[in-house]
Design an enzyme around this catalytic site. Structure first.
Site, PDB file in Angstrom:
ATOM      1  N   LYS A  41      -2.909   5.873  -4.278  1.00 27.01           N
ATOM      2  CA  LYS A  41      -4.460   6.688  -3.359  1.00 27.01           C
ATOM      3  C   LYS A  41      -3.491   7.922  -4.328  1.00 27.01           C
ATOM      4  O   LYS A  41      -2.571   8.866  -4.518  1.00 27.01           O
ATOM      5  CB  LYS A  41      -4.537   7.165  -2.425  1.00 27.01           C
ATOM      6  CG  LYS A  41      -4.517   6.171  -1.032  1.00 27.01           C
ATOM      7  CD  LYS A  41      -4.412   6.111   0.355  1.00 27.01           C
ATOM      8  CE  LYS A  41      -3.725   4.624   0.669  1.00 27.01           C
ATOM      9  NZ  LYS A  41      -2.698   4.714   0.637  1.00 27.01           N
ATOM     10  N   TYR A  77       2.667  10.732   0.083  1.00 30.54           N
ATOM     11  CA  TYR A  77       4.002   9.200   1.058  1.00 30.54           C
ATOM     12  C   TYR A  77       5.194   9.849  -0.399  1.00 30.54           C
ATOM     13  O   TYR A  77       6.100  10.028   0.671  1.00 30.54           O
ATOM     14  CB  TYR A  77       3.489   7.985   0.748  1.00 30.54           C
ATOM     15  CG  TYR A  77       2.403   7.806   1.027  1.00 30.54           C
ATOM     16  CD1 TYR A  77       1.766   8.071   1.712  1.00 30.54           C
ATOM     17  CD2 TYR A  77       2.208   6.107   1.451  1.00 30.54           C
ATOM     18  CE1 TYR A  77       0.527   7.941   2.327  1.00 30.54           C
ATOM     19  CE2 TYR A  77       1.471   5.592   1.643  1.00 30.54           C
ATOM     20  CZ  TYR A  77       0.460   6.562   2.948  1.00 30.54           C
ATOM     21  OH  TYR A  77      -1.164   5.896   3.151  1.00 30.54           O
ATOM     22  N   ASP A 112       0.926  -1.359  -0.194  1.00 30.04           N
ATOM     23  CA  ASP A 112      -0.207  -0.162  -0.076  1.00 30.04           C
ATOM     24  C   ASP A 112       1.032   0.833  -0.216  1.00 30.04           C
ATOM     25  O   ASP A 112       2.059   1.188   0.908  1.00 30.04           O
ATOM     26  CB  ASP A 112      -1.095  -0.110   1.276  1.00 30.04           C
ATOM     27  CG  ASP A 112      -2.029   1.341   1.272  1.00 30.04           C
ATOM     28  OD1 ASP A 112      -3.038   0.824   0.780  1.00 30.04           O
ATOM     29  OD2 ASP A 112      -1.779   2.107   2.207  1.00 30.04           O
ATOM     30  N   HIS A 143      -7.714   9.513  -2.033  1.00 30.80           N
ATOM     31  CA  HIS A 143      -6.991   9.515  -0.940  1.00 30.80           C
ATOM     32  C   HIS A 143      -8.320  10.303   0.712  1.00 30.80           C
ATOM     33  O   HIS A 143      -7.641   9.690   2.302  1.00 30.80           O
ATOM     34  CB  HIS A 143      -5.783   9.978  -0.813  1.00 30.80           C
ATOM     35  CG  HIS A 143      -4.427   9.889   0.208  1.00 30.80           C
ATOM     36  ND1 HIS A 143      -3.602   9.587   0.574  1.00 30.80           N
ATOM     37  CD2 HIS A 143      -4.999   9.564   1.626  1.00 30.80           C
ATOM     38  CE1 HIS A 143      -3.141   9.063   1.700  1.00 30.80           C
ATOM     39  NE2 HIS A 143      -3.901   9.091   2.094  1.00 30.80           N
TER      40      HIS A 143
END
Length: 271
Positions: free
Chosen positions: A69, A44, A39, A102
């Site tokens: 996401k 990120y 994931d 997200h």
């Protein structure tokens, strides 16, 4: 087959806050240990490193389940598909298995319906096998369902751990046939020091982390803990073998204290 019937491994490897060589090592170790669900997310800042680790692992693509996401700045329909294509380049993949919104936008534009329809279009284009949502309230879930149908929402990813059990949202998702993925399942490690969880862990001769993960798994959720240590990655994976009694599940349920750990300024008004 509807999205909700897809084969997402029940225990995955989260990569939130992991960067550069740290995330490469975590994903590499995880894949070597047997993880097949990874994931990540645009925000990120590690999709390229995750993609490198996946490619270098030699694990066949059809054995992997990869989630990413879409970030807030890419939710407008004219940006969403292009941003997902960029994510695929970074991940070195032709297609991801699951793409989530997200966070729902708090602004009037783009609407949740606009973003969900664009995401559905990305699915029709073959960029992602399945689509879903993350951090949506019940009202926002209803808007997403109205836009694309519950059968086309493969997961609702929300913060769930023994101290924030999110029962209302999880129950509504279940009522619509939408599977729930629990992020932050170890509450940033806070479960490791809880007296009740540690007592249960001693009873089973397992770790407190394994108990917390087993609780979420027995609730029917997918869990995506993260770790930078190989031994912890292995230990977390072994949570799949832990079976808690009804009484132990009830003891953990009583730890609810609405302790939300993730609530940025752009978060929705939580249920």
């Amino acid at each position: 087959m509807s999205n909700t019937n897809m084969m997402m491994p029940k225990l995955g490897l989260g990569t939130f806050r992991l960067k550069e060589q740290v995330v490469i090592d975590s994903v590499r170790n995880g894949l070597e240990l047997g993880y097949r669900h990874i994931d990540t997310a645009q925000i990120y800042g590690n999709e390229a490193e995750v993609g490198q680790a996946i490619e270098e692992s030699g694990v066949p693509r059809d054995e992997l389940f990869v989630t990413t996401k879409i970030w807030l700045e890419n939710l407008a329909p004219e940006k969403l598909i292009e941003s997902l294509q960029e994510s695929l380049k970074k991940l070195r993949l032709a297609q991801v298995d699951l793409t989530l919104i997200h966070w729902p936008t708090r602004d009037a534009s783009p609407t949740i319906a606009d973003s969900m329809k664009a995401l559905y279009q990305a699915q029709q284009m073959g960029l992602t096998k399945a689509i879903g949502i993350s951090n949506f309230t019940i009202e926002q879930m209803k808007q997403a369902i109205d836009a694309v149908g519950a059968q086309n929402i493969a997961s609702q990813q929300i913060e769930i751990h023994p101290f924030l059990q999110n029962e209302k949202v999880a129950a509504f998702a279940a009522s619509q046939g939408i599977p729930v993925t629990a992020y932050m399942p170890l509450a940033y490690g806070k479960v490791l020091t809880d007296t009740v969880i540690n007592h249960i862990a001693q009873t089973h001769s397992v770790s407190a982390a394994q108990v917390a993960l087993a609780w979420s798994l027995q609730k029917g959720y997918t869990v995506i803990p993260s770790s930078t240590k190989r031994e912890n990655l292995a230990s977390n994976l072994d949570a799949l073998k832990v079976v808690l009694s009804d009484a132990e599940m009830k003891q953990i349920a009583e730890l609810e204290r609405n302790e939300r750990l993730v609530s940025p300024e752009f978060a929705p008004d939580w249920d």
